[in-house]
Design a protein around this motif. Structure first.
Motif, short mmCIF file in Angstrom:
data_model
loop_
_atom_site.label_atom_id
_atom_site.label_comp_id
_atom_site.label_asym_id
_atom_site.label_seq_id
_atom_site.Cartn_x
_atom_site.Cartn_y
_atom_site.Cartn_z
N ALA A 80 0.84 -1.21 0.00
CA ALA A 80 0.00 0.00 0.00
C ALA A 80 0.87 1.25 0.00
O ALA A 80 0.58 2.23 -0.72
N PHE A 81 1.93 1.25 0.81
CA PHE A 81 2.84 2.40 0.86
C PHE A 81 3.42 2.68 -0.53
O PHE A 81 3.49 3.84 -0.97
N HIS A 82 3.85 1.63 -1.22
CA HIS A 82 4.42 1.83 -2.56
C HIS A 82 3.38 2.41 -3.51
O HIS A 82 3.66 3.37 -4.25
N ALA A 83 2.18 1.84 -3.50
CA ALA A 83 1.13 2.33 -4.40
C ALA A 83 0.75 3.76 -4.06
O ALA A 83 0.48 4.58 -4.97
N GLY A 84 0.74 4.08 -2.77
CA GLY A 84 0.40 5.44 -2.36
C GLY A 84 1.47 6.45 -2.72
O GLY A 84 1.17 7.60 -3.07
N LEU A 85 2.74 6.05 -2.66
CA LEU A 85 3.82 6.94 -3.08
C LEU A 85 3.71 7.25 -4.57
O LEU A 85 3.92 8.39 -5.00
N ALA A 86 3.39 6.23 -5.36
CA ALA A 86 3.34 6.41 -6.81
C ALA A 86 2.17 7.28 -7.25
O ALA A 86 2.21 7.88 -8.33
N THR A 87 1.13 7.34 -6.42
CA THR A 87 -0.08 8.09 -6.81
C THR A 87 -0.32 9.34 -5.96
O THR A 87 -1.39 9.94 -6.04
N GLY A 88 0.66 9.71 -5.14
CA GLY A 88 0.58 10.96 -4.39
C GLY A 88 -0.25 10.91 -3.12
O GLY A 88 -0.54 11.95 -2.53
N VAL A 89 -0.63 9.71 -2.67
CA VAL A 89 -1.37 9.61 -1.42
C VAL A 89 -0.47 10.02 -0.25
O VAL A 89 -0.93 10.68 0.69
N TRP A 90 0.81 9.63 -0.31
CA TRP A 90 1.79 10.01 0.71
C TRP A 90 2.97 10.69 0.03
O TRP A 90 3.31 10.38 -1.13
N SER A 91 3.60 11.58 0.77
CA SER A 91 4.64 12.44 0.19
C SER A 91 6.02 11.81 0.15
O SER A 91 6.85 12.18 -0.68
N GLY A 92 6.30 10.89 1.08
CA GLY A 92 7.64 10.32 1.12
C GLY A 92 7.84 9.45 2.35
O GLY A 92 6.89 9.19 3.11
N LEU A 93 9.09 9.01 2.55
CA LEU A 93 9.38 8.07 3.63
C LEU A 93 9.17 8.67 5.01
O LEU A 93 8.77 7.96 5.94
N ASP A 94 9.43 9.95 5.15
CA ASP A 94 9.23 10.58 6.46
C ASP A 94 7.78 10.50 6.89
O ASP A 94 7.46 10.20 8.05
N GLU A 95 6.87 10.75 5.96
CA GLU A 95 5.45 10.67 6.31
C GLU A 95 5.06 9.23 6.61
O GLU A 95 4.30 8.96 7.55
N LEU A 96 5.58 8.28 5.83
CA LEU A 96 5.26 6.88 6.07
C LEU A 96 5.73 6.43 7.46
O LEU A 96 5.06 5.64 8.12
N SER A 97 6.87 6.94 7.90
CA SER A 97 7.40 6.55 9.22
C SER A 97 6.44 6.93 10.33
O SER A 97 6.34 6.23 11.35
N THR A 98 5.72 8.02 10.16
CA THR A 98 4.79 8.46 11.21
C THR A 98 3.56 7.56 11.31
O THR A 98 2.82 7.62 12.30
N LEU A 99 3.34 6.72 10.30
CA LEU A 99 2.16 5.85 10.29
C LEU A 99 2.40 4.53 10.99
O LEU A 99 1.46 3.76 11.23
N TRP A 100 3.68 4.23 11.33
CA TRP A 100 3.99 2.98 12.02
C TRP A 100 3.78 3.18 13.53
O TRP A 100 4.20 4.19 14.10
N ALA A 101 3.16 2.21 14.18
CA ALA A 101 2.89 2.32 15.62
C ALA A 101 3.16 0.99 16.30
O ALA A 101 2.77 -0.07 15.81
N ARG A 102 3.82 1.04 17.45
CA ARG A 102 4.15 -0.16 18.22
C ARG A 102 2.99 -0.55 19.13
O ARG A 102 2.42 0.30 19.81
N GLU A 103 2.69 -1.85 19.14
CA GLU A 103 1.67 -2.37 20.06
C GLU A 103 2.32 -2.84 21.36
O GLU A 103 1.78 -2.62 22.45
N ARG A 104 3.49 -3.50 21.25
CA ARG A 104 4.15 -4.02 22.45
C ARG A 104 5.62 -4.28 22.16
O ARG A 104 6.00 -4.61 21.03
N CYS A 105 6.44 -4.11 23.18
CA CYS A 105 7.87 -4.41 23.09
C CYS A 105 8.18 -5.53 24.08
O CYS A 105 7.82 -5.46 25.26
N PHE A 106 8.85 -6.57 23.59
CA PHE A 106 9.26 -7.70 24.43
C PHE A 106 10.76 -7.56 24.72
O PHE A 106 11.59 -7.58 23.80
#
Length: 496
Positions: free
Chosen positions: A443-469
């Motif tokens: 999805a990230f790749h398809a969104g980059l190609a079609t302007g849904v997301w601006s770049g890797l910095d924006e994509l990084s903000t969409l990742w979220a941790r549920e738990r750390c072991f």
């Protein structure tokens, strides 16, 4: 209206279609399993008609559930699985030969004896192993009547699953693939970023069969009109394609050198981002493109384990000691340890760092005191042990030891496994909120190609941790378990 991306996630045992919104949140999903075919020992096939049927049905279902227009389509897929089809009709001439299939082993052995492994390794970053696509294609050409002559005349097309789906989705208009899938064929020079004529001659695969290779975020073509009537009947751009493991790395936002992810599905795959440097492994790991954006390739070291979740599936379907995979979490906690039982799940050979195609699964340390719970625990432990070996090999190759390992895939939902994994690799393990990171990557790749997301910095903000072991095992306990595992592996290997 907000943008929505449909991802087709075509895996080894099931096909899923998922719709994501512009915050990378899942809004709809449809999934179905399909049949596996085992014509002979060590052979694994899929019927491409099953795959195409399930892609259409799940995609249409997901679009209907979402009830919104689709901006773009992303594709992620089981890699190395090979299909050869008629260019004119689009019909395959043989079942797909799956990545797990070992029928190419004699050809690989002959090529090694002929001294070909060095050139293959240098140009492709891969080992001479039947895991990869080239020997599968050669087998089809040599065993289907008239196929080789037809291929030489340009009448046949070869592709991995992504390429087959692109061809079908575009109504036969496009024969293309992306750099990550191309790099898994043994025919692609990962340094030049192009098909290699000498490798094609070596494996006997006519150059005319091969698809065009593009970046991962790229508009490959558009769907045939009316193919998805639930999306207003409009043609939809196919704008992002990546092999499943590289898609998972991207979906986990591992964009910086030294970041790593491990995916636990049918097999287990650890990828370490090495930046723009293609590190040549001295420990039988793979050097592979992680992604290519705007013509610039980011590379990774990869360790491939053939059997992870498949070992749990065997406990369920083969032995009948469990009825559902989730039971292994409870069973592992019912016993204080594995009672000295070690499972080496070499059902289809051993992958990295051993690459022993002839090894077969074995269980060691059985006594009359061993129970189903011990077997279940040993199966889970084997996944962590194999990951431990891959991380150690990456560090020995000069890759940075990852400060954190991000995990995904179905087995990542098992809390006990996550904790034991952190203990064995002595590194914190992060589990994201959404385990569907493979689909997110596409999805990230398809969104980059079609302007849904601006770049890797924006994509990084969409990742979220549920738990750390966090790791908590004493070093001497880890060393004892590791020694027992390595002894079991040595007993299993057929190579020196």
């Amino acid at each position: 209206m907000a943008d929505h991306i449909l991802v087709i996630d075509q895996g080894t045992t099931s096909t899923r279609s998922i719709v994501f919104d512009s915050s990378a949140t899942r809004v709809a999903m449809a999934q179905t399993e399909f049949a596996q075919h085992y014509p002979k020992a060590g052979w694994v096939e899929h019927d491409p008609a099953d795959i195409w049927r399930d892609v259409l049905s799940t995609a249409r279902d997901a679009i209907a559930q979402a009830g919104v227009p689709i901006t773009a389509i992303g594709i992620t897929n089981q890699r190395e699985t090979a299909i050869v089809w008629d260019r004119a009709t689009g019909e395959p001439i043989h079942n797909a030969i799956v990545w797990q299939d070992r029928r190419g082993a004699p050809m690989c052995a002959q090529l090694k004896a002929d001294g070909a492994e060095d050139i293959v390794r240098a140009r492709t970053g891969l080992l001479l192993d039947p895991y990869f696509s080239a020997t599968k294609v050669a087998w089809i050409l040599d065993h289907v009547d008239g196929a080789r002559a037809r291929a030489e005349r340009g009448e046949l097309a070869f592709g991995t699953i992504d390429s087959f789906l692109i061809h079908r989705l575009t109504g036969g208009a496009v024969h293309a693939t992306d750099v990550t899938n191309a790099s898994r064929t043994l025919l692609f020079d990962i340094h030049r970023g192009a098909w290699d004529d000498e490798l094609c001659r070596l494996f006997g695969v006519p150059r005319a069969m091969l698809p065009q290779v593009h970046d991962n975020a790229y508009v490959f073509g558009t769907t045939a009109p009316g193919l998805f009537p639930g999306s207003s009947g409009a043609a939809i751009p196919i704008a992002g394609v990546a092999g499943d493991q590289q898609a998972a790395l991207f979906g986990q936002a591992c964009f910086d050198r030294g970041m790593a992810k491990s995916t636990y599905g049918t097999g287990c795959f650890v990828l370490l981002n090495t930046g723009t440097e293609a590190i040549a492994s001295q420990h039988r790991l793979l050097t592979t493109p992680a992604y290519r954006l705007d013509g610039t390739t980011t590379y990774a070291l990869e360790g491939s384990i053939f059997v992870a979740g498949a070992a749990v599936k065997w406990l369920r379907d083969g032995l009948g000691v469990i009825t559902h995979a989730s039971q292994t979490d409870d069973m592992a906690t019912q016993v204080p340890d594995s009672h000295g039982v070690y499972m080496v799940p070499a059902f289809v050979g051993l992958g990295a760092p051993h690459w022993d195609a002839d090894a077969r699964g074995a269980i060691y340390g059985l006594t009359l005191g061993a129970t189903a719970a011990h077997l279940a625990r040993a199966a889970l432990e084997s996944v962590a042990f194999q990951t431990m070996d891959l991380v150690a090999a990456m560090v020995a190759d000069g890759g940075a030891r990852p400060p954190i390992l991000r995990i995904d895939g179905g087995m990542a939902a098992n809390d006990w496994l996550c904790g034991f994994l952190a203990d064995m690799i002595d590194t914190p393990v992060e589990r994201p909120h959404d385990l569907e990171t493979t689909a997110r990557g596409a999805a990230f790749h398809a969104g980059l190609a079609t302007g849904v997301w601006s770049g890797l910095d924006e994509l990084s903000t969409l990742w979220a941790r549920e738990r750390c072991f966090e790791p908590g095992m004493a070093a001497d306990a880890r060393e004892t378990l590791s020694a027992g595992w390595h002894d079991a592996v040595r007993r299993t290997l057929t190579t020196g």
